[in-house]
Write a protein that holds these residues in place. Structure first.
Motif, short mmCIF file in Angstrom:
data_model
loop_
_atom_site.label_atom_id
_atom_site.label_comp_id
_atom_site.label_asym_id
_atom_site.label_seq_id
_atom_site.Cartn_x
_atom_site.Cartn_y
_atom_site.Cartn_z
N TRP A 6 0.87 -1.36 -0.13
CA TRP A 6 0.14 0.15 -0.06
C TRP A 6 1.07 1.26 -0.06
CZ3 TRP A 6 0.48 3.27 3.95
CH2 TRP A 6 0.83 3.05 5.36
N LYS A 7 2.13 1.11 0.45
CA LYS A 7 2.91 2.29 0.62
C LYS A 7 3.51 2.62 -0.71
CE LYS A 7 4.59 1.32 4.99
NZ LYS A 7 6.04 0.87 5.99
N THR A 8 3.86 1.69 -1.42
CA THR A 8 4.19 1.72 -2.99
C THR A 8 3.09 2.39 -3.84
OG1 THR A 8 5.74 -0.08 -2.49
CG2 THR A 8 5.28 0.65 -4.79
N GLN A 9 1.81 1.84 -3.75
CA GLN A 9 0.70 2.28 -4.46
C GLN A 9 0.32 3.79 -4.11
OE1 GLN A 9 -2.44 -0.20 -3.53
NE2 GLN A 9 -1.83 -1.95 -4.85
N ILE A 10 0.58 4.33 -2.78
CA ILE A 10 0.48 5.76 -2.52
C ILE A 10 1.53 6.53 -3.12
CG2 ILE A 10 0.27 7.46 -0.73
CD1 ILE A 10 -1.23 5.23 1.05
N PHE A 11 2.72 5.92 -2.92
CA PHE A 11 3.92 6.71 -3.59
C PHE A 11 3.74 7.09 -5.07
CE2 PHE A 11 8.25 6.76 -4.96
CZ PHE A 11 8.76 7.89 -4.16
N GLU A 12 3.32 5.79 -5.90
CA GLU A 12 3.29 5.89 -7.16
C GLU A 12 1.94 6.83 -7.46
OE1 GLU A 12 3.18 1.90 -8.60
OE2 GLU A 12 5.13 1.61 -8.34
N ALA A 13 1.00 6.60 -6.94
CA ALA A 13 -0.39 7.65 -7.14
C ALA A 13 -0.08 8.95 -6.85
CB ALA A 13 -1.36 7.04 -6.36
N GLY A 16 2.35 10.21 -9.82
CA GLY A 16 1.56 9.90 -10.96
C GLY A 16 0.84 11.27 -11.50
N PHE A 17 0.49 12.32 -10.57
CA PHE A 17 -0.07 13.51 -10.68
C PHE A 17 1.00 14.72 -11.00
CE2 PHE A 17 -3.31 11.15 -8.25
CZ PHE A 17 -4.44 11.43 -9.31
N LEU A 18 2.20 14.42 -10.65
CA LEU A 18 3.11 15.38 -10.68
C LEU A 18 3.91 15.32 -12.38
CD1 LEU A 18 4.83 14.79 -7.53
CD2 LEU A 18 3.42 16.67 -8.13
N PRO A 19 4.43 16.52 -12.69
CA PRO A 19 5.12 16.59 -13.75
C PRO A 19 6.23 15.57 -13.78
CG PRO A 19 4.91 18.82 -13.04
CD PRO A 19 4.35 17.69 -11.96
N ASP A 20 6.80 15.25 -15.22
CA ASP A 20 7.81 14.42 -15.18
C ASP A 20 9.26 14.65 -14.51
OD1 ASP A 20 6.33 12.66 -16.48
OD2 ASP A 20 7.09 13.16 -18.79
N TRP A 21 9.42 16.06 -14.70
CA TRP A 21 10.71 16.39 -14.08
C TRP A 21 10.84 16.51 -12.66
CZ3 TRP A 21 10.88 20.56 -10.80
CH2 TRP A 21 9.63 21.32 -10.80
N VAL A 22 9.40 16.71 -11.88
CA VAL A 22 9.44 16.53 -10.61
C VAL A 22 9.56 14.97 -10.22
CG1 VAL A 22 7.63 16.67 -8.61
CG2 VAL A 22 7.76 18.50 -10.15
#
Length: 103
Positions: A6-13, A16-22
């Motif tokens: 669940w930690k990995t899923q939250i981290f990826e989610a 996912g909303f941030l720009p690529d450079w961030v």
């Protein structure tokens, strides 16, 4: 197929909303933090081995029965607390009763 925690899923989610450079910056900082912690641990381990080999005193964690941190504070240790009000009664303190169980 293994499921991510669940930690990995939250981290990826979150990323996912941030720009690529961030995303790249955050992932780089995480990798840098992990590598830095490994380097620090390795340096400490090497320093500990060198100190043991040369016979120098080694700062190690206290073993069972060696005391607590408060035992080693020296002049910075907290002062003992003052006795309670009943201890100052002196001649006015109530007398001991027989069979009370308190001595």
């Amino acid at each position: 197929m293994t499921l991510a925690s669940w930690k990995t899923q939250i981290f990826e989610a979150t990323l996912g909303f941030l720009p690529d450079w961030v995303q790249i910056t955050v992932l780089s900082l995480v990798v840098l933090a992990v590598v830095t912690s490994w380097v620090v641990k390795l340096k400490r381990r090497i320093a500990h081995r060198r100190a043991v080999r040369s016979g120098r005193p080694v700062h190690a964690a206290a073993e069972h029965g060696q005391g607590r941190g408060a035992d080693h504070l020296g002049p910075y240790a907290p002062r003992p607390q003052q006795p309670s009000g009943a201890d100052f009664l002196g001649a006015y303190a109530p007398g001991q009763r027989q069979g009370d169980g308190t001595a």
